[in-house]
Design a protein around this motif. Structure first.
Motif, mmCIF file in Angstrom:
data_model
loop_
_atom_site.group_PDB
_atom_site.id
_atom_site.type_symbol
_atom_site.label_atom_id
_atom_site.label_comp_id
_atom_site.label_asym_id
_atom_site.label_seq_id
_atom_site.Cartn_x
_atom_site.Cartn_y
_atom_site.Cartn_z
ATOM 1 N N LYS A 97 15.456 -51.769 -29.655
ATOM 2 C CA LYS A 97 14.837 -50.301 -29.743
ATOM 3 C C LYS A 97 13.359 -50.424 -29.639
ATOM 4 N N TYR A 98 12.822 -51.412 -30.430
ATOM 5 C CA TYR A 98 11.324 -51.485 -30.277
ATOM 6 C C TYR A 98 10.507 -51.902 -28.935
ATOM 7 N N ARG A 99 11.541 -52.900 -28.159
ATOM 8 C CA ARG A 99 10.999 -53.232 -26.733
ATOM 9 C C ARG A 99 10.906 -51.935 -25.848
ATOM 10 N N VAL A 100 12.089 -51.095 -25.926
ATOM 11 C CA VAL A 100 12.537 -50.192 -25.303
ATOM 12 C C VAL A 100 11.275 -49.156 -25.432
ATOM 13 N N PHE A 101 10.885 -48.937 -26.722
ATOM 14 C CA PHE A 101 10.041 -47.788 -27.089
ATOM 15 C C PHE A 101 8.303 -48.197 -26.605
ATOM 16 N N VAL A 102 8.100 -49.624 -26.605
ATOM 17 C CA VAL A 102 6.911 -49.994 -25.997
ATOM 18 C C VAL A 102 6.952 -50.090 -24.736
ATOM 19 N N LEU A 103 7.761 -50.348 -24.063
ATOM 20 C CA LEU A 103 7.988 -50.200 -22.519
ATOM 21 C C LEU A 103 7.761 -48.602 -21.972
ATOM 22 N N GLN A 104 8.462 -47.906 -22.773
ATOM 23 C CA GLN A 104 8.610 -46.508 -22.314
ATOM 24 C C GLN A 104 7.299 -45.813 -22.613
ATOM 25 N N THR A 105 6.725 -46.218 -23.681
ATOM 26 C CA THR A 105 5.478 -45.662 -24.048
ATOM 27 C C THR A 105 4.250 -46.285 -23.297
ATOM 28 N N GLY A 106 4.538 -47.743 -22.756
ATOM 29 C CA GLY A 106 3.422 -48.466 -22.372
ATOM 30 C C GLY A 106 2.344 -48.550 -23.344
ATOM 31 N N THR A 107 2.765 -48.583 -24.597
ATOM 32 C CA THR A 107 1.798 -49.026 -25.601
ATOM 33 C C THR A 107 1.279 -50.459 -25.678
ATOM 34 N N SER A 108 0.001 -50.439 -25.799
ATOM 35 C CA SER A 108 -0.732 -51.673 -25.797
ATOM 36 C C SER A 108 -1.926 -51.708 -26.396
ATOM 37 N N TYR A 109 -2.471 -52.671 -26.829
ATOM 38 C CA TYR A 109 -3.771 -52.894 -27.535
ATOM 39 C C TYR A 109 -4.967 -52.803 -26.455
ATOM 40 N N ASP A 110 -4.672 -53.622 -25.230
ATOM 41 C CA ASP A 110 -5.511 -53.738 -24.300
ATOM 42 C C ASP A 110 -4.695 -53.498 -22.853
ATOM 43 N N LYS A 111 -4.561 -52.523 -22.398
ATOM 44 C CA LYS A 111 -3.697 -52.063 -21.428
ATOM 45 C C LYS A 111 -4.125 -53.074 -20.075
ATOM 46 N N ALA A 112 -5.326 -52.778 -19.782
ATOM 47 C CA ALA A 112 -5.802 -53.391 -18.545
ATOM 48 C C ALA A 112 -5.724 -54.792 -18.489
ATOM 49 N N GLY A 113 -6.196 -55.747 -19.838
ATOM 50 C CA GLY A 113 -6.325 -57.000 -19.974
ATOM 51 C C GLY A 113 -4.777 -57.496 -19.953
ATOM 52 N N TYR A 114 -3.667 -56.846 -20.362
ATOM 53 C CA TYR A 114 -2.366 -57.232 -20.555
ATOM 54 C C TYR A 114 -1.760 -56.952 -19.132
ATOM 55 N N ILE A 115 -2.222 -55.894 -18.269
ATOM 56 C CA ILE A 115 -1.850 -55.761 -16.912
ATOM 57 C C ILE A 115 -2.316 -57.153 -16.189
ATOM 58 N N ARG A 116 -3.378 -57.329 -16.260
ATOM 59 C CA ARG A 116 -4.085 -58.361 -15.682
ATOM 60 C C ARG A 116 -3.352 -59.762 -16.026
ATOM 61 N N ALA A 117 -3.124 -60.060 -17.212
ATOM 62 C CA ALA A 117 -2.229 -61.082 -17.823
ATOM 63 C C ALA A 117 -0.923 -61.308 -17.091
ATOM 64 N N LEU A 118 -0.358 -60.241 -16.916
ATOM 65 C CA LEU A 118 1.098 -60.144 -16.357
ATOM 66 C C LEU A 118 0.852 -60.332 -14.994
ATOM 67 N N SER A 119 0.191 -59.803 -14.325
ATOM 68 C CA SER A 119 -0.102 -60.153 -12.892
ATOM 69 C C SER A 119 -0.178 -61.367 -12.469
ATOM 70 N N TYR A 120 -1.226 -62.060 -13.350
ATOM 71 C CA TYR A 120 -1.419 -63.460 -13.210
ATOM 72 C C TYR A 120 -0.175 -64.242 -13.328
ATOM 73 N N ILE A 121 0.640 -63.944 -14.534
ATOM 74 C CA ILE A 121 1.853 -64.647 -14.781
ATOM 75 C C ILE A 121 2.858 -64.676 -13.501
ATOM 76 N N ASN A 122 2.643 -63.423 -12.872
ATOM 77 C CA ASN A 122 3.679 -63.064 -11.798
ATOM 78 C C ASN A 122 3.244 -63.826 -10.664
ATOM 79 N N ARG A 123 1.828 -64.077 -10.288
ATOM 80 C CA ARG A 123 1.530 -64.937 -9.316
ATOM 81 C C ARG A 123 2.075 -66.287 -9.670
ATOM 82 N N MET A 124 2.073 -66.655 -10.756
ATOM 83 C CA MET A 124 2.221 -68.212 -11.034
ATOM 84 C C MET A 124 3.708 -68.331 -10.902
#
Lengths: 525, 301
Positions: A311-338
């Motif tokens: 439930k928590y995971r879905v909530f965070v995903l749906q709302t896109g809640t993050s402390y540092d959205k840009a940083g988190y997206i950058r980190a995920l993109s890097y992980i995806n590249r790897m």
């Protein structure tokens, strides 16, 4: 007629004493046979002259005083000597002991009382307990985690330090070796001492003698702290670790909301694995107070994982809640590249192996021998029946599987990135997400406590606490060491008898005899 | 010639012989020995009782995660061990407790000199959190003498609980501390809080510890309340402790009381720690009953 209280013929060398004895003899002649009047023997020494008393005079007077006090005893012994002149010294000694039975009894009682008091005080400084190992592995001389058991760790520096700390004494401020030496551990079973017999004892007698620098507490208390210290040591080093049940507070520091979801899920998985191991060990064990079983607890963990955390995971995903959205997206993109690189690598490995299988000529099968391992014997051999294709096919499968997993993770990350782009990072969502985390953690804590309670009850049931210490209260007879008291009494009696025998043998009439052997005729009256 | 024994016993010319009978002499000697032993015992005990002893108890309960060390002080009655209780404070500091409990009667009724208790509390609160319950002396004093006593007491870093519960976390162990202020007589009074408070308690997974001054409540009143461990005092060890028998008298239970010292497991499984106390409140000397500081280790194994 001579009485028991008759004066010895030759008593002293001094003229004064001779005079006094003559006086007493005269008195005796006047009242020769009256025992009762001799209850308190007359004082032979005149009142000391207070003036001009030099050291020599004092010594003489003291000697006289001693003689006067011993006079009744000397009288008795001389009387026996005179009455039983023709008997052996052994018989004379026995008769003298009989005559002196009252003072001897008083002496024995007094000696036993003093010794008893000493032993009682001494016993307060010593305490003993019996340690029994109750777990299955102990019969093989092992610790609960199957490492080698060593009973003498009870007297080790770690355990002794733990005991001292528990007493409120700094272990560095005292002689630790003296403390360790004051602890003794011995197997209770006598067989364990035999060199030919490899008997493994599962019970030990522990004795501690309280060191003199430990004040203000009983030896019994010190022993109980030693037992506690050893249990702490055993549980810390040789038993199962339950730290997995609890969160480290710092674990969630500087983590994104989605990462926290993964951490919570991982924790739930670990607890689930722990519980499933317990379920395999005992499906039916039920804790009495809570009436929980390992299976019911595993179900609760499952609910937490698939309901609360999801439930928590879905909530965070749906709302896109993050402390540092840009940083988190950058980190995920890097992980995806790897991950994309890993995917490509796995797919390439898969393709190479597939090509190899296609190129493998059938005629090679009968010629090429493949190095193999015999699992049962754990030896290498060259196999004619196996082909290189078997290995390649297996490896190709593994690479494909890994690549598929990676592709799935990349897809999930892409989904998160797209949701993050779409979501609006509201303050209220962050608050709600934090509250959801706090709720889940609270549920985890409650669950962990329940699991721990059931787990401890199970360990107590299965291993009976791994080990138990039994301290036995000593009876009064044990405290005063009755066996030692009897030995002291016997030794005293023997000593008295020997003294009397020596007296009759070598000191005749209070003086050293001329050592002329007394010839006793047989059947002499 | 000497007189015969019979003749000796006869009175001479109607005058009684001054010589006492052997039985009388024996009795007199025996009485003298008894008196001497009693006087010696009292003197030795008075000397011994100037210092306190430390008693350690190990209590098993599966409700605790890690070992929890609790030090109990009871019945201090404003007594001092060293200047401003420095001996007591030094010892407690060395023992490194997780919690410190005051089990009542730390001061005296009518006594407005709080400095002993307050100074001690200030120092001990630097070592570990202090929780206290009312003893009969504190309760009477705060009811009839100084109504602000509780407030003053709490201002010295002491959490004074009266018929209430508080949850305390020590490491991973959750403790529910309940404190009872009422004695046996006050317990059943309809308007009283203790009964209502206990009835309002809900079952808990936490380790339930009861802090009360009166151990006699465990005869009946505090049974079946889900208590795991209890800390009590009041009995002063039964004043005179007889070997193999125990305490002789306590104000709560009369002669040969059941709860005077040690750890007693009651019918419902609760383990009741009874402190012999650290001080005195009357003239009867403690015999074979040295004042004690109680150290309890709660372990799950």
């Amino acid at each position: 007629m001579k009485t028991e209280w008759a004066e010895p013929a030759e008593q002293t060398e001094s003229a004064e004493q001779q005079e006094q004895e003559n006086q007493r003899e005269q008195e005796n002649q006047q009242e020769p046979e009256h025992e009762t009047e001799r209850d308190e023997p007359s004082e032979p020494v005149e009142k000391a002259e207070e003036t001009d008393a030099g050291p020599e005079k004092k010594r003489v007077r003291f000697k006289e005083w001693i003689y006067s006090k011993l006079a009744p005893l000397t009288d008795i012994l001389n009387g026996i000597e005179d009455d039983f002149e023709d008997r052996s010294h052994f018989k004379k000694s026995l008769f003298a002991m009989f005559k002196l039975r009252v003072p001897i009894c008083i002496l024995l009682v007094a000696a036993m009382a003093v010794s008893g008091c000493y032993f009682a005080i001494e016993s307060r400084n010593t305490a003993t307990a019996e340690m029994s190992l109750n777990y299955e592995e102990s019969a093989n001389g092992l610790n609960p985690n199957s490492t080698r058991f060593n009973a003498y760790e009870l007297a080790s520096a770690d355990v002794a330090s733990g005991m001292l700390s528990a007493c409120g004494i700094d272990p560095d401020s005292v002689n630790l070796n003296a403390v360790m030496n004051s602890i003794s551990v011995r197997p209770t079973n006598a067989k364990a001492f035999s060199e030919d017999n490899f008997f493994i004892s599962t019970s030990y007698r522990i004795t501690i003698h309280k060191p003199s620098f430990i004040k203000g507490m009983r030896a019994q208390d010190l022993l109980s702290l030693l037992c506690k210290s050893y249990k702490d040591y055993l549980f810390a080093n040789y038993t199962e670790n339950r730290s997995i049940l609890y969160f480290d507070i710092d674990e969630f520091e500087a983590k994104e909301f989605m990462e926290i979801a993964d951490l919570l899920d991982l924790k739930a998985q670990q607890i689930d694995t722990y519980l499933n191991t317990r379920v395999k060990q005992s499906k039916t064990f039920t804790e009495k107070q809570s009436e929980e079983t390992f299976k019911s607890l595993a179900q609760k963990v499952d609910d937490l994982r698939h309901y609360d955390i999801e439930k928590y995971r879905v909530f965070v995903l749906q709302t896109g809640t993050s402390y540092d959205k840009a940083g988190y997206i950058r980190a995920l993109s890097y992980i995806n590249r790897m991950k994309g690189l890993s995917y490509n690598k796995d797919m390439a490995a898969y393709t190479v192996r597939n090509d190899g299988i296609k190129m493998y000529d059938e005629s090679m099968i009968s010629v090429v021998m493949i190095p193999s391992i015999d699992d049962s014997k754990n030896t290498y051999y060259m196999s004619k029946t196996k082909t290189g294709m078997d290995y390649m096919a297996s490896q190709a499968d593994n690479h494909l599987l890994t690549a598929q997993e990676t592709a799935k993770e990349i897809a999930v990350n892409k989904d998160i990135i797209s949701k993050m782009y779409a979501g609006v990072n509201k303050e209220s969502d962050i608050r709600k997400a934090n509250k959801m985390i706090a709720d889940i953690r609270q549920k985890f804590d409650d669950l962990s406590r329940q699991i721990e309670t059931v787990d401890k009850a199970y360990i107590k049931y299965r291993t009976k606490d791994y080990l138990t210490f039994k301290t036995t209260e000593q009876s009064l007879l044990q405290i005063v060491r009755w066996d030692m008291l009897l030995m002291i009494a016997a030794a005293l009696l023997l000593g008295i008898f020997l003294t009397l025998w020596l007296r009759f043998r070598y000191f005749h009439g209070g003086k050293r005899s001329e050592r002329i052997p007394v010839v006793t005729l047989p059947f002499q009256g | 010639m000497g007189k015969t024994k019979a003749a000796e016993k006869e009175p001479d010319n109607g005058v009684r012989s001054k010589k006492k009978s052997p039985v009388g002499r024996l009795l007199r000697a025996f009485l003298m020995i008894v008196v001497a032993v009693l006087v010696l015992t009292v003197v030795v005990n008075i000397v011994i009782n100037r210092d306190f002893t430390v008693t350690f108890y190990q209590i098993d309960t599966i409700k605790v995660t890690d070992s929890v060390r609790i030090i109990e002080l009871a019945d201090l009655h404003n007594k001092e061990y060293g200047n401003k209780n420095e001996d007591l404070i030094r010892k407690i500091k060395a023992l490194q407790p997780d919690l410190i409990f005051y089990a009542g009667d730390m001061m005296n009724y009518h006594d407005y000199n709080y400095s002993v208790l307050f100074d001690l509390s200030d120092k001990l609160s630097e070592i570990a959190p202090i929780y206290a319950c009312y003893g009969n002396n504190e309760l009477d004093h705060s009811l009839f003498e100084d109504k602000t006593f509780a407030e003053k007491f709490q201002s010295h870093n002491v959490r004074l609980l009266s018929n209430e519960a508080e949850e305390i976390e020590v490491g991973n162990t959750l403790i529910q501390l309940i404190a009872i202020s009422d004695d046996l007589k006050q317990f059943d009074i309809e308007t009283n809080n203790a009964k209502k408070f206990l009835e309002s308690l809900e079952p808990t997974n936490a380790c339930r510890i009861c802090l009360t001054h009166y151990p006699e409540l465990f005869h009946e009143k505090l049974l079946d309340r889900g208590i795991d461990v209890a800390f009590t005092g009041h009995a002063h060890g039964g004043l005179i402790r007889l070997p193999k028998i125990g305490g002789l008298y306590s104000t709560g239970e009369g002669f040969f009381p059941d709860f005077t010292a040690g750890v007693i497991q009651v019918k419902d499984g609760a383990q009741v720690v009874v402190s012999r106390g650290l001080g005195d409140s009357h003239w009867i000397p403690r015999i074979n009953n040295q004042p004690e500081l109680v150290v309890v280790d709660l372990n799950w194994y």
